[in-house]
Design a protein around this motif. Sequence first.
Motif, PDB file in Angstrom:
ATOM      1  N   GLN A 297     -12.293  25.225  -5.734  1.00 10.00           N
ATOM      2  CA  GLN A 297     -12.534  23.977  -4.988  1.00 10.00           C
ATOM      3  C   GLN A 297     -11.832  24.025  -3.634  1.00 10.00           C
ATOM      4  O   GLN A 297     -12.398  23.622  -2.610  1.00 10.00           O
ATOM      5  CB  GLN A 297     -12.038  22.773  -5.797  1.00 10.00           C
ATOM      6  CG  GLN A 297     -12.727  22.554  -7.135  1.00 10.00           C
ATOM      7  CD  GLN A 297     -14.154  22.074  -7.013  1.00 10.00           C
ATOM      8  OE1 GLN A 297     -14.613  21.723  -5.931  1.00 10.00           O
ATOM      9  NE2 GLN A 297     -14.867  22.041  -8.133  1.00 10.00           N
ATOM     10  N   SER A 300     -13.624  26.546  -1.302  1.00 13.26           N
ATOM     11  CA  SER A 300     -14.890  26.029  -0.758  1.00 13.26           C
ATOM     12  C   SER A 300     -14.634  25.117   0.435  1.00 13.26           C
ATOM     13  O   SER A 300     -15.374  25.148   1.425  1.00 13.26           O
ATOM     14  CB  SER A 300     -15.665  25.281  -1.845  1.00 13.26           C
ATOM     15  OG  SER A 300     -14.998  24.085  -2.222  1.00 13.26           O
ATOM     16  N   ARG A 301     -13.584  24.327   0.349  1.00 18.27           N
ATOM     17  CA  ARG A 301     -13.282  23.413   1.458  1.00 18.27           C
ATOM     18  C   ARG A 301     -12.785  24.175   2.680  1.00 18.27           C
ATOM     19  O   ARG A 301     -13.137  23.841   3.812  1.00 18.27           O
ATOM     20  CB  ARG A 301     -12.246  22.387   0.985  1.00 18.27           C
ATOM     21  CG  ARG A 301     -12.046  21.242   1.941  1.00 18.27           C
ATOM     22  CD  ARG A 301     -11.762  19.938   1.224  1.00 18.27           C
ATOM     23  NE  ARG A 301     -11.529  18.865   2.177  1.00 18.27           N
ATOM     24  CZ  ARG A 301     -12.485  18.211   2.827  1.00 18.27           C
ATOM     25  NH1 ARG A 301     -13.743  18.516   2.619  1.00 18.27           N
ATOM     26  NH2 ARG A 301     -12.191  17.250   3.679  1.00 18.27           N
ATOM     27  N   THR A 306     -19.893  23.634   0.563  1.00 18.76           N
ATOM     28  CA  THR A 306     -19.938  22.483  -0.338  1.00 18.76           C
ATOM     29  C   THR A 306     -19.125  22.800  -1.593  1.00 18.76           C
ATOM     30  O   THR A 306     -18.935  23.973  -1.925  1.00 18.76           O
ATOM     31  CB  THR A 306     -21.382  22.174  -0.733  1.00 18.76           C
ATOM     32  OG1 THR A 306     -21.975  23.365  -1.284  1.00 18.76           O
ATOM     33  CG2 THR A 306     -22.194  21.722   0.467  1.00 18.76           C
ATOM     34  N   PRO A 307     -18.628  21.785  -2.308  1.00 19.69           N
ATOM     35  CA  PRO A 307     -17.962  22.071  -3.592  1.00 19.69           C
ATOM     36  C   PRO A 307     -18.912  22.831  -4.508  1.00 19.69           C
ATOM     37  O   PRO A 307     -20.101  22.500  -4.580  1.00 19.69           O
ATOM     38  CB  PRO A 307     -17.653  20.671  -4.145  1.00 19.69           C
ATOM     39  CG  PRO A 307     -17.597  19.792  -2.946  1.00 19.69           C
ATOM     40  CD  PRO A 307     -18.598  20.348  -1.987  1.00 19.69           C
ATOM     41  N   PHE A 403      -9.077  15.582  -0.943  1.00 22.61           N
ATOM     42  CA  PHE A 403     -10.204  15.012  -1.691  1.00 22.61           C
ATOM     43  C   PHE A 403     -10.052  13.503  -1.874  1.00 22.61           C
ATOM     44  O   PHE A 403     -11.037  12.809  -2.158  1.00 22.61           O
ATOM     45  CB  PHE A 403     -10.321  15.684  -3.070  1.00 22.61           C
ATOM     46  CG  PHE A 403     -10.981  17.036  -3.035  1.00 22.61           C
ATOM     47  CD1 PHE A 403     -12.350  17.150  -2.907  1.00 22.61           C
ATOM     48  CD2 PHE A 403     -10.224  18.196  -3.125  1.00 22.61           C
ATOM     49  CE1 PHE A 403     -12.967  18.395  -2.875  1.00 22.61           C
ATOM     50  CE2 PHE A 403     -10.823  19.444  -3.095  1.00 22.61           C
ATOM     51  CZ  PHE A 403     -12.201  19.545  -2.965  1.00 22.61           C
ATOM     52  N   TRP A 491     -19.744  12.790  -4.609  1.00 26.21           N
ATOM     53  CA  TRP A 491     -19.568  13.975  -5.459  1.00 26.21           C
ATOM     54  C   TRP A 491     -20.815  14.337  -6.256  1.00 26.21           C
ATOM     55  O   TRP A 491     -21.076  15.507  -6.518  1.00 26.21           O
ATOM     56  CB  TRP A 491     -18.393  13.706  -6.400  1.00 26.21           C
ATOM     57  CG  TRP A 491     -17.996  14.828  -7.305  1.00 26.21           C
ATOM     58  CD1 TRP A 491     -18.376  15.020  -8.603  1.00 26.21           C
ATOM     59  CD2 TRP A 491     -17.112  15.909  -6.994  1.00 26.21           C
ATOM     60  NE1 TRP A 491     -17.778  16.143  -9.116  1.00 26.21           N
ATOM     61  CE2 TRP A 491     -16.999  16.706  -8.147  1.00 26.21           C
ATOM     62  CE3 TRP A 491     -16.396  16.280  -5.859  1.00 26.21           C
ATOM     63  CZ2 TRP A 491     -16.207  17.848  -8.195  1.00 26.21           C
ATOM     64  CZ3 TRP A 491     -15.599  17.414  -5.901  1.00 26.21           C
ATOM     65  CH2 TRP A 491     -15.512  18.187  -7.053  1.00 26.21           C
TER      66      TRP A 491
END
Length: 520
Positions: A297, A300-301, A306-307, A403, A491
Amino acid sequence: MAEYGHPPMEQLQDLEYCIDSNPPWDETIILAFQNYILMLGTSVMIPSLLVPAMGGSDGDKARVIQTLLFVAGIKTLLQALFGTRLPAVVGGSYAYVIPIAYIINDSSLQRITDNHERFIQTMRAIQGALIVASSIQIILGYSQVWGLFSRFFSPLGMAPVVGLVGLGLFQRGFPLLGNCVEIGIPMLLLVIGVSQYLKHVKLFRELPIFERFSVLICVTIIWIYSIILTASGAYRDRSSITQAHCRTDRANLISTAPWFKFPYPLQWGPPTFSAGHSFAMMSAVLVSMVESTGAFQAASRLAIATPPPAYVLSRGIGWQGIGVMLDGLFGTGTGSTVSVENVGLLGLTRVGSRRVVQISAGFMIFFSTLGKFGAVFASIPFPIFAALYCVLFGLVAAVGLSFLQFTNMNCMRNLIIIGLSLFLGISIPQFFYEYWNPEHHGLVHTNAGWFNAFWNTIFSSPATVGLIVAVFLDNTLEVEKSKKDRGMPWWVKFRTFRGDNRNEEFYTLPFNLNRFFPPT
């Protein structure tokens, strides 16, 4: 108040290169080498901790380090090509230390009087346990069970998990830096100064060299400084512990490493299998799965992706299971997880390119076969890496907390969930850590050693405890009323591969393999 507002941003805006964009080739190669240097810290530290306890010599330690690096290169390449396809380095994991210590202290192995024979038999037992335990990740990954479980995740639940992936490693930061403050403190100050205060300085070709290559620059300067301290006799009258952490000639890696050695499967002999050893190792496999999920996670950021959707996350966990099986076949002495420090490096350099990580895998494989050359880099004192970890682990933790921008933090429900998850995620593992040592098996102490190792491993992992607390509370407290507060409107579109058009750009398999493995 409008001028003070910072609206939520799906992707970080101030990164130079995303997952699919690549720096120039010369820059890419240097960045890849920087990734290789960074992952040496864990790759050297874990064998240095475990091999002597197994009865191994310095030569055995050098060979295990070579094997660990070689297999890490293969696993990283497989993950970047066919797994999540995120720019994530896959290396050794501390999560496996407790079950491995249980195997090392098995009475049947302790009765072996010859040290080398005990090392070989212990390594074979560890290999067998890893091979069996890897089936957990392979099954949960390729059956999509982990992907189904990930549907219970939300931005509110993931924030403390990713945060604890970084914060939970605080024991690897300043406490280890403090083992040699004359090296560690200058390294910490230098890396902050070079990467942050000099990041806009461009010496040539409009390249922010101090920001992009701060790790290589700082490691080189402090390494030379530590060599000078060693050569000048600064540690001559110091304690043996201080000398082991500060001197550049105490690892005995260069003298014992072969000039050329190609690791191969079953090089230590055929694995041995024990139900107790395998059950104990399964706990570490579960922990590494949780920690890797948090690291994916964060990656990806930091790669402006994208998540990862549930399908991609499961695919990555399946390939990580294959990586653990390779650990068992080759005999790395430990299992694997995503390298948190290398995830942090994506943010420090502002380069999230997949190609950089793929080439760094080549460096791991190349230098692991050329033993003497790899051993030179592996002899860097560990407090230098610990100083880097202070910055990089903290950065990953901050990415996790980012997040929370998609949630309502003016909601008491959310504040309670975040507070409990973070506090218990640090407090419970610290409680277990204080009681654990290789001889007494830790806080859970019954007559069944595998049972002790299993639960001590689970509750010694901050990310795992955080996941249990956060996901349980987030899915049982006022769930229907709190969908918007939890961040679900943002999400939910990332749960499926086709939920967002960008997923195809970031996560489609190469060589047109999606025809044979269609995403769901």
